[in-house]
Design an enzyme around this catalytic site. Structure first.
Site, PDB file in Angstrom:
ATOM      1  N   LYS A 106     -54.010  24.446  25.562  1.00 21.18           N
ATOM      2  CA  LYS A 106     -53.855  25.186  24.305  1.00 21.18           C
ATOM      3  C   LYS A 106     -52.892  24.418  23.399  1.00 21.18           C
ATOM      4  O   LYS A 106     -51.737  24.204  23.756  1.00 21.18           O
ATOM      5  CB  LYS A 106     -53.309  26.590  24.576  1.00 21.18           C
ATOM      6  CG  LYS A 106     -52.862  27.298  23.297  1.00 21.18           C
ATOM      7  CD  LYS A 106     -52.306  28.694  23.549  1.00 21.18           C
ATOM      8  CE  LYS A 106     -51.611  29.226  22.299  1.00 21.18           C
ATOM      9  NZ  LYS A 106     -51.122  30.608  22.462  1.00 21.18           N
ATOM     10  N   THR A 216     -47.186  39.325  24.205  1.00 24.01           N
ATOM     11  CA  THR A 216     -46.132  40.301  23.961  1.00 24.01           C
ATOM     12  C   THR A 216     -46.626  41.740  24.058  1.00 24.01           C
ATOM     13  O   THR A 216     -45.898  42.617  24.542  1.00 24.01           O
ATOM     14  CB  THR A 216     -45.515  40.052  22.569  1.00 24.01           C
ATOM     15  OG1 THR A 216     -45.215  38.670  22.447  1.00 24.01           O
ATOM     16  CG2 THR A 216     -44.244  40.855  22.388  1.00 24.01           C
TER      17      THR A 216
END
Lengths: 263, 81
Positions: A106, A216
Site C-alpha cells: 500500500k 480507526t
C-alpha cells in the site's frame, strides 16, 4: 442467484490474488495485539495493513504483531506511512518485501500537515518508481477522478480514494467523486480512510467499490470487536445492495398498497 | 553469545563498531549478520536488514560480514493503518 449464500461466490481480485472478504482492516491504534487479532477475525478480514519500523533494540522481547495477527492467516499489506517522498517509500517497501517475501503493498505519500491529505504529485511519482521495481501497488489517493485515472495508467493495482481524512470518521464526503472513480476504473477501487461507522462502509459498497479499508473506526470504537462485526455486516449489506440494484429515487410518494378494492 | 556494549561513547575495544538503528555500539564476536541478529535477541525470520542502505537478503545473513563503521537498519512489521 438463488439467494443461498450468494456472497460466498462474490469475490474480488487484486494483482492476481482473490479475496472473499471485502473488508481490509488496519492494525494500528489497538489497545494491544490480542484485541487487534480478535477484531480482524471478527471483521472476517483476509487482508490487513501493517507498518514497517525499526525493531526496539532495548527490548527485543516485546510482543510482535506477527505472533498475534498471523501472516499465514492474513495477507499483510505493508504501508508507507511516514514516507513523504517517493524515495522514502521505495526504501521502506524494499525492506517490507524482504521482511515479508511478497510484493503487494500500500502506497501512501501524505502531506506534512494536520490533514494528512495525500500528496498526489509525489504519490504518482512514487508509484512510477515502485512499478519499475516490480511492486504491486495499491494506492491511497485523493478522490480526484483525474488523478485516479493517472494512477491506473501508471500501473496501480488498486485505486484507494479517501472517504474523508485519515482517522476523521467523517464518512464519505464526496459520493459523486467515488462514483465517478468506480465507473471509470478497470482496477479495484477501495475506499480507504474516513469510515466512522457501519453505514459509512455500506455507502462505500453501495457506490460500487470493490472493498473498504478502515482502521480507526474499529480500533477506537468502545467495543472494537463488536464494531468489527458490524463492519463485516455493513460491507456485505452494501455489496448486496449494490448487486441487487437499488430502486430509482423519486421526488414524490408512490403508494405501496394498491388503491383498487378500497372499502 | 556475542557481547554488546551500546552507549553514546562506546569504550574502545577490539569489537566491531556498528551503528544499528541509529545507535552506536561495539559488538564483540560478531562476524556476520546472523551473529548480530541473534546477539540482539531477535528472530532472523521476522526481520529485514539494510546494510549501508542496501537490502541484504535473509539467505545471505550468514555470508555477510559487517565492517567497522557500517550503518545497519533492522526492521520488522508493526501495527499500522
Amino acid at each position: 442467484m438463488d439467494g443461498s449464500l450468494p456472497v460466498d461466490d462474490d469475490t474480488w481480485t487484486v494483482a492476481g490474488r482473490t479475496f472473499r472478504s471485502r473488508l481490509i482492516v488496519g492494525t494500528g491504534k489497538y489497545k494491544d495485539y490480542a484485541v487487534n487479532a480478535a477484531a480482524a477475525e471478527a471483521a472476517g478480514a483476509e487482508m490487513v495493513t501493517v507498518a514497517l519500523r525499526r525493531v526496539n533494540l532495548s527490548d527485543p522481547s516485546q510482543p510482535m504483531l506477527a505472533d498475534y495477527v498471523k501472516p499465514d492467516r492474513f495477507t499483510y499489506l505493508p504501508n508507507t506511512a511516514g514516507c513523504f517522498t517517493g524515495e522514502e517509500a521505495v526504501r521502506t517497501l524494499r525492506l517490507a518485501r524482504e521482511a515479508g517475501g511478497w510484493d503487494l503493498v500500500k502506497l501512501e505519500v501524505l502531506s506534512r500537515d494536520k490533514t494528512l491529505y495525500p500528496d498526489m504529485e509525489e504519490t504518482l511519482r512514487a508509484l512510477k518508481l515502485l512499478f519499475v521495481e516490480g511492486f504491486q501497488v495499491m494506492v491511497y489517493c485523493s478522490d480526484d477522478p483525474v488523478y485516479a485515472r493517472k494512477l491506473e495508467d501508471a500501473g496501480a493495482a488498486a485505486i484507494m480514494p479517501l472517504g474523508s481524512l485519515i482517522g476523521s470518521g467523517l464518512g464519505i464526503q464526496n459520493r459523486l467523486n467515488i462514483h465517478l472513480i468506480v465507473e471509470a476504473a478497470k482496477v479495484p477501487v477501495v475506499v480507504d480512510a474516513g469510515v466512522g461507522t457501519a453505514s459509512d462502509a455500506a455507502v462505500a459498497m453501495e457506490l460500487g467499490c470493490d472493498a473498504v479499508l478502515m482502521n480507526t473506526a474499529i480500533a477506537e470504537a468502545r467495543d472494537p470487536i463488536r464494531m468489527a462485526r458490524a463492519m463485516k455486516h455493513a460491507v456485505i449489506a452494501g455489496r448486496e445492495a449494490f448487486l441487487a440494484g437499488r430502486m430509482p429515487r423519486r421526488m414524490y410518494a408512490d403508494a405501496s398498497s394498491p388503491m383498487s378494492g378500497l372499502i | 553469545m556475542a557481547q554488546i556494549s551500546r552507549s553514546a561513547h562506546p569504550p574502545h575495544s577490539g569489537g566491531l563498531r556498528l551503528i544499528v538503528n541509529g545507535e552506536q555500539g561495539v559488538y564483540e564476536a560478531v562476524t556476520d549478520l546472523t551473529d548480530l541478529v541473534l546477539a540482539l535477541g531477535l528472530d532472523p525470520r521476522k526481520v529485514a536488514i539494510e546494510l549501508n542502505l542496501a537490502i541484504v537478503p535473509r539467505s545471505l545473513y550468514g555470508d555477510t560480514a559487517p565492517r567497522d563503521g557500517d550503518r545497519i537498519e533492522i526492521v520488522h512489521f508493526i501495527g499500522g493503518g
